[in-house]
Design a protein around this motif. Sequence first.
Motif, mmCIF file in Angstrom:
data_model
loop_
_atom_site.group_PDB
_atom_site.id
_atom_site.type_symbol
_atom_site.label_atom_id
_atom_site.label_comp_id
_atom_site.label_asym_id
_atom_site.label_seq_id
_atom_site.Cartn_x
_atom_site.Cartn_y
_atom_site.Cartn_z
ATOM 1 N N LYS A 42 0.525 -1.713 0.342
ATOM 2 C CA LYS A 42 0.470 0.073 -0.231
ATOM 3 C C LYS A 42 0.767 1.638 0.158
ATOM 4 N N ARG A 43 2.208 1.738 0.696
ATOM 5 C CA ARG A 43 2.524 2.373 0.746
ATOM 6 C C ARG A 43 3.530 2.900 0.020
ATOM 7 N N SER A 44 3.916 3.270 -0.798
ATOM 8 C CA SER A 44 5.208 3.578 -1.438
ATOM 9 C C SER A 44 6.730 3.442 -0.492
ATOM 10 N N ILE A 45 7.693 2.985 -1.092
ATOM 11 C CA ILE A 45 8.509 2.690 -0.417
ATOM 12 C C ILE A 45 9.945 3.067 0.039
ATOM 13 N N THR A 46 9.637 4.974 -0.472
ATOM 14 C CA THR A 46 9.951 5.837 0.764
ATOM 15 C C THR A 46 9.397 6.407 2.315
ATOM 16 N N ASP A 47 8.234 5.635 1.782
ATOM 17 C CA ASP A 47 7.681 5.856 3.369
ATOM 18 C C ASP A 47 7.846 4.311 4.658
ATOM 19 N N MET A 48 8.098 3.099 4.324
ATOM 20 C CA MET A 48 8.651 2.406 4.885
ATOM 21 C C MET A 48 9.001 3.096 6.210
ATOM 22 N N GLU A 49 9.922 3.833 6.090
ATOM 23 C CA GLU A 49 10.596 4.255 7.731
ATOM 24 C C GLU A 49 9.893 4.668 9.089
ATOM 25 N N HIS A 50 8.112 4.599 8.302
ATOM 26 C CA HIS A 50 7.399 4.906 9.964
ATOM 27 C C HIS A 50 7.013 4.044 10.036
ATOM 28 N N LYS A 269 12.291 2.794 -14.593
ATOM 29 C CA LYS A 269 13.127 2.826 -13.445
ATOM 30 C C LYS A 269 12.492 3.422 -12.010
ATOM 31 N N ASP A 270 11.335 3.320 -12.156
ATOM 32 C CA ASP A 270 10.380 3.561 -10.387
ATOM 33 C C ASP A 270 10.356 2.445 -9.630
ATOM 34 N N ILE A 271 9.991 1.502 -10.662
ATOM 35 C CA ILE A 271 10.583 0.043 -9.611
ATOM 36 C C ILE A 271 12.265 0.496 -9.672
ATOM 37 N N ALA A 272 12.910 0.350 -9.937
ATOM 38 C CA ALA A 272 13.941 -0.031 -9.734
ATOM 39 C C ALA A 272 14.484 0.909 -8.921
ATOM 40 N N LYS A 273 14.100 2.331 -9.018
ATOM 41 C CA LYS A 273 14.357 2.919 -7.409
ATOM 42 C C LYS A 273 14.009 2.474 -6.228
ATOM 43 N N ARG A 274 12.605 1.878 -6.256
ATOM 44 C CA ARG A 274 11.654 1.391 -5.035
ATOM 45 C C ARG A 274 12.678 0.135 -4.197
ATOM 46 N N PHE A 275 12.962 -0.293 -5.396
ATOM 47 C CA PHE A 275 14.353 -1.984 -4.989
ATOM 48 C C PHE A 275 15.601 -1.267 -4.693
ATOM 49 N N PHE A 276 15.447 -0.278 -4.588
ATOM 50 C CA PHE A 276 16.734 -0.352 -4.494
ATOM 51 C C PHE A 276 17.275 0.606 -2.747
ATOM 52 N N PRO A 416 8.699 -9.116 -2.608
ATOM 53 C CA PRO A 416 9.277 -10.730 -2.663
ATOM 54 C C PRO A 416 9.351 -11.356 -3.151
ATOM 55 N N VAL A 417 10.266 -10.900 -4.395
ATOM 56 C CA VAL A 417 11.559 -10.666 -5.090
ATOM 57 C C VAL A 417 12.135 -10.507 -4.258
ATOM 58 N N PHE A 418 12.835 -9.321 -3.477
ATOM 59 C CA PHE A 418 14.010 -8.824 -2.814
ATOM 60 C C PHE A 418 13.752 -10.010 -1.570
ATOM 61 N N ARG A 419 13.279 -10.789 -0.524
ATOM 62 C CA ARG A 419 12.696 -11.408 0.292
ATOM 63 C C ARG A 419 13.812 -12.661 -0.665
ATOM 64 N N GLN A 420 13.361 -13.230 -1.141
ATOM 65 C CA GLN A 420 13.748 -14.251 -2.404
ATOM 66 C C GLN A 420 14.970 -13.857 -2.501
ATOM 67 N N LEU A 421 15.812 -12.971 -2.959
ATOM 68 C CA LEU A 421 17.210 -12.869 -3.135
ATOM 69 C C LEU A 421 18.186 -12.608 -2.252
ATOM 70 N N PHE A 422 17.097 -12.013 -0.797
ATOM 71 C CA PHE A 422 18.425 -12.903 0.570
ATOM 72 C C PHE A 422 17.164 -12.733 1.485
ATOM 73 N N GLN A 423 16.991 -14.336 1.968
ATOM 74 C CA GLN A 423 16.756 -14.749 2.078
ATOM 75 C C GLN A 423 17.468 -15.838 2.970
ATOM 76 N N ARG A 424 16.996 -15.245 3.864
ATOM 77 C CA ARG A 424 18.353 -16.411 5.226
ATOM 78 C C ARG A 424 18.501 -17.401 4.886
ATOM 79 N N LYS A 425 19.580 -17.798 4.990
ATOM 80 C CA LYS A 425 20.267 -19.184 3.976
ATOM 81 C C LYS A 425 20.803 -20.875 5.373
ATOM 82 N N VAL A 426 19.734 -21.760 5.035
ATOM 83 C CA VAL A 426 19.544 -22.665 5.898
ATOM 84 C C VAL A 426 21.106 -23.030 6.378
#
Length: 427
Positions: A42-50, A269-276, A416-426
């Motif tokens: 629902k939020r923009s990524i730049t609003d995540m720190e609230h 570009k906006d999606i890429a910015k949000r991912f980064f 979801p892609v972010f979690r897939q890329l950086f999920q903790r390996k068992v």
Amino acid sequence: MMNSYVIDRRLNGKNKSAVNRRRFLERYKKHIKRAVNDAVNKRSITDMEHGESISIPSEDIREPSFGHGQGGRRTIVNPGNKEFVSGDRIAKPQGGSGQGGGDGQASDSGEGMDDFTFSITQDEFLEFLFEDLELPNLVRKDLKSMDDFVYRHAGYTNTGVPAKINVVRSLKNAHARRIALSGKSRRRLKEVIRLLAEEEEKDSALRSTALIDELLEEKLKLETKIGRLPFIDDFDLRYNLSAKEPMPSNAAVMFCLMDVSGSMTQATKDIAKRFFLLLYMFLRRNYEKIDVVFIRHHTSAKEVDEEEFFYSRETGGTIVSSALRMMDDIVRERYPTSAWNIYAAQASDGDNWNDDSPICQKLLEQSILPSVQYFSYIEITPRDHQALWHAYENVQASFPNQFAMEQIVDQGDIYPVFRQLFQRKVT
């Protein structure tokens, strides 16, 4: 056998029990994580720190309770009133006449939400957002430099500034000094007082006035001598000594590579910015000391700052190898592999000069991946994959533990892609 219980009664800034809040968050962890995941969409990524407002279903906050059944007798004490006197019997309320606290509105989904809501803080929001995520393959390397230090208590010293005076140790030293310097006089004073008391208890015929006067004079001299000793002296002062010690830490650097060529639409570009941005928040939360290098590229690559990386606009063709070459050069110049944990994330729409894709594969396999711990690639496109994706598939087959790649179609795929890329390996 006796059991010991330790109760944490520390209070947080709002005068509420921090340990009780932590227990509460653990209890309703499932609902909080669901709300946090919904907030990402629902939020923009730049609003995540609230923070976030969380609602708990009524079925999950019910607590066991006791009530009075029908019949039976009970004795209670009521305050004075004008209707009843001692001995009167009071009828019980009729069943079903109670007033509920709900709003009385039905739900078309078959499940209602209780009015109870609470808010989680920014730190708690990020904690649930990035739970179970980590930078893969983080290993401890030699320290690049001893830039970070911590001051630890290392005993006491005779000199220092007034702010570092150790009052307890100074008073102990003063007390010990007074005992050492006046010990003999105090023992003699006690003896004189005892002899004086014995002499005064004798009958007047046997009492020696000369001896009493002599003892009184000696008593006065001893008390004066003891009284001359200062309560505290400069010699007694002790100061806290702090030693400066290096703080061991991992040196990590994250390379962010993004395509800004003409084929990258503003939505892409906006999606890429949000991912980064999401990645940047993750890195900042997990590592206080981490370098982030931003590289933008079209036909040529350029190292830029965070502001230019996310918000400037450029056009042109696409040569991905230019960014990989620049990253390789920066690693060799500024980040030796013996001292740094190196990570990289690349965002692109998949377009690239066809003859350049094999060069990218060669650069990754021969120069970059042997030096880095992890390299992630996201391709932001709804179209079929092109030569760059297929070249990277070969890289992934050769380095399955160091290279990962995923496709993003719209904004809903980012988290979801972010979690897939950086999920903790068992392990």
